[in-house]
Design an enzyme around this catalytic site. Sequence first.
Site, PDB file in Angstrom:
ATOM      1  N   ASP A 200      48.287  53.264 101.769  1.00 35.08           N
ATOM      2  CA  ASP A 200      47.983  54.198 100.692  1.00 35.08           C
ATOM      3  C   ASP A 200      46.464  54.167 100.492  1.00 35.08           C
ATOM      4  OD1 ASP A 200      47.388  55.381  98.286  1.00 35.08           O
ATOM      5  OD2 ASP A 200      49.032  54.446  97.163  1.00 35.08           O
ATOM      6  N   GLN A 203      42.834  55.369  96.806  1.00 41.95           N
ATOM      7  CA  GLN A 203      41.650  54.832  96.120  1.00 41.95           C
ATOM      8  C   GLN A 203      40.620  54.266  97.084  1.00 41.95           C
ATOM      9  OE1 GLN A 203      41.111  55.469  93.086  1.00 41.95           O
ATOM     10  NE2 GLN A 203      43.127  55.888  92.258  1.00 41.95           N
ATOM     11  N   LYS A 226      40.861  63.472  94.623  1.00 43.82           N
ATOM     12  CA  LYS A 226      40.162  62.238  94.221  1.00 43.82           C
ATOM     13  C   LYS A 226      38.849  62.065  94.983  1.00 43.82           C
ATOM     14  CE  LYS A 226      44.446  59.701  93.197  1.00 43.82           C
ATOM     15  NZ  LYS A 226      44.533  59.654  91.743  1.00 43.82           N
ATOM     16  N   CYS A 366      50.661  54.373  86.268  1.00 40.03           N
ATOM     17  CA  CYS A 366      51.655  54.591  87.332  1.00 40.03           C
ATOM     18  C   CYS A 366      51.834  53.337  88.179  1.00 40.03           C
ATOM     19  CB  CYS A 366      51.276  55.767  88.229  1.00 40.03           C
ATOM     20  SG  CYS A 366      51.365  57.321  87.378  1.00 40.03           S
TER      21      CYS A 366
HETATM   22  N1  PLP Z   1      48.184  55.748  95.154  1.00 42.46           N
HETATM   23  C1  PLP Z   1      47.212  55.273  94.377  1.00 42.46           C
HETATM   24  C2  PLP Z   1      46.672  53.903  94.628  1.00 42.46           C
HETATM   25  C3  PLP Z   1      46.722  56.054  93.335  1.00 42.46           C
HETATM   26  O1  PLP Z   1      45.768  55.586  92.546  1.00 42.46           O
HETATM   27  C4  PLP Z   1      47.269  57.347  93.131  1.00 42.46           C
HETATM   28  C5  PLP Z   1      46.817  58.195  92.015  1.00 42.46           C
HETATM   29  O2  PLP Z   1      46.207  57.767  91.082  1.00 42.46           O
HETATM   30  C6  PLP Z   1      48.276  57.785  93.983  1.00 42.46           C
HETATM   31  C7  PLP Z   1      48.713  56.962  94.985  1.00 42.46           C
HETATM   32  C8  PLP Z   1      48.909  59.124  93.817  1.00 42.46           C
HETATM   33  O3  PLP Z   1      47.990  60.141  94.048  1.00 42.46           O
HETATM   34  P1  PLP Z   1      48.433  61.656  93.826  1.00 42.46           P
HETATM   35  O4  PLP Z   1      48.819  61.770  92.390  1.00 42.46           O
HETATM   36  O5  PLP Z   1      47.207  62.432  94.155  1.00 42.46           O
HETATM   37  O6  PLP Z   1      49.570  61.900  94.724  1.00 42.46           O
END
Ligand code: PLP
Length: 418
Positions: A200, A203, A226, A366
């Site tokens: 993932d 960030q 982002k 989240c």
């Molecule tokens: N993974 C991480 C570590 C995140 O910080 C985020 C969003 O803040 C996501 C996944 C999900 O990103 P998105 O909402 O753009 O799908």
Amino acid sequence: MYDVDKIREDFPILKQKMRGKPLVYLDSAATSQKPYYVIDAIDRFYKEYNANIHRGIYEFSERSTEEYTESKELVKKFINARSYREIIYVRNTTEAINLVALTYGNKVIEEGDHILITEMEHHSNLVPWQLLAERKGAILDYVKVDMNSYKLDLESLEKELEKKPKIVAVTHVSNVLGTVNDIKYITKRAHEVGATVLVDGAQSVPHMKVDVRDIDCDFLAFSGHKMLGPTGIGCLYGREEILEETEPLYGGGDMIMTVEKHSHTWNELPWKFEAGTSNIEGGIGLKAAIEYLNKIGMDNIKQHERELTEYALKRLDELDYVTTFGPRDLSVRAGVISFEINGVHPHDVAQIFDSEGIAIRAGHHCAMPLVTELTRIAAVSRMSFYLYNKKEEIDRAVEAIEKTYKIFKGDDLYGRLR
Ligand code: PLP
């Protein structure tokens, strides 16, 4: 020389006021602001050559197809993929991870198999695997977070790898702790036990050089919004050999080569995974965003954020009623600082910040399993930095913390909750 004032000139929103005060935007981990360079690229697309891609044999369609395809070439270079065939556009990181779970995951995971994630995952790298495990009767395991160092517990990683997971899905950078995981090591160890690795990169990709060949991951997911791009465009990188062997999720236009009444053949990669009209504006905006980031330089951005993080931690350490979470070793720390003002609920903190014109985030970010471990109320305040932030803004945040504490001092939050 990194000229933050000059960079700020490129971002129209940073000239805005919020609640009548000059905006301090400390929420880039949620979404970044956009420079004129990106806004203008999208504006030009709609004003000058808007047309659907791939299908039209006329100048505007050819131009939009070219721009969209070039954006994939640029993403490919940006993350050092082998071919643009490995670059699938989706809406965001969440969709990218779900796409892997629903296609590759559905194919390889069987009853009793293990899937390994970590305790520091965002819900978007957690719930899709829970759903897959539920569908298949598989077992979802977690690598523990060491709550002293705020890093992944490598002994726990080894213990979990003994179960020979088929998929290991791990965040590169925690959106709560700012921890930068040693992803190259994790990928290597996971591959040694035969796992496929998804990273993932939500960030990490916006903030540092990420090289998929160097870290050797099989999938990488990230979001355009982002990293200065528009919302609604994200990317799934997948190793070509794996994508070739994986069935698409959606059927429709663009993902096919031929269609007969009772059969069809798939288009080539990456189009096989992109049914229907694409987010053309998004692709064009993402291209502009990457051009802008490349112009500033990812190493310069990383260094700038590191200086901001160091400065912010030093200023916050001066306040004995503030607790910060995350590693102290700046070599493994990104520009994300979750904090708690003793006895004050994070939503109250965010509200005072708002009244001061400062945008931060408060809540579980989240990442409920992790934040529940961090604090009893399962919520923290978070400031996060990007290329356009400056030390004076951190000073404004510290003033807001002092103001918040004065207002709420003596408020026995935990007592009230008992
Ligand atoms: N993974 C991480 C570590 C995140 O910080 C985020 C969003 O803040 C996501 C996944 C999900 O990103 P998105 O909402 O753009 O799908």
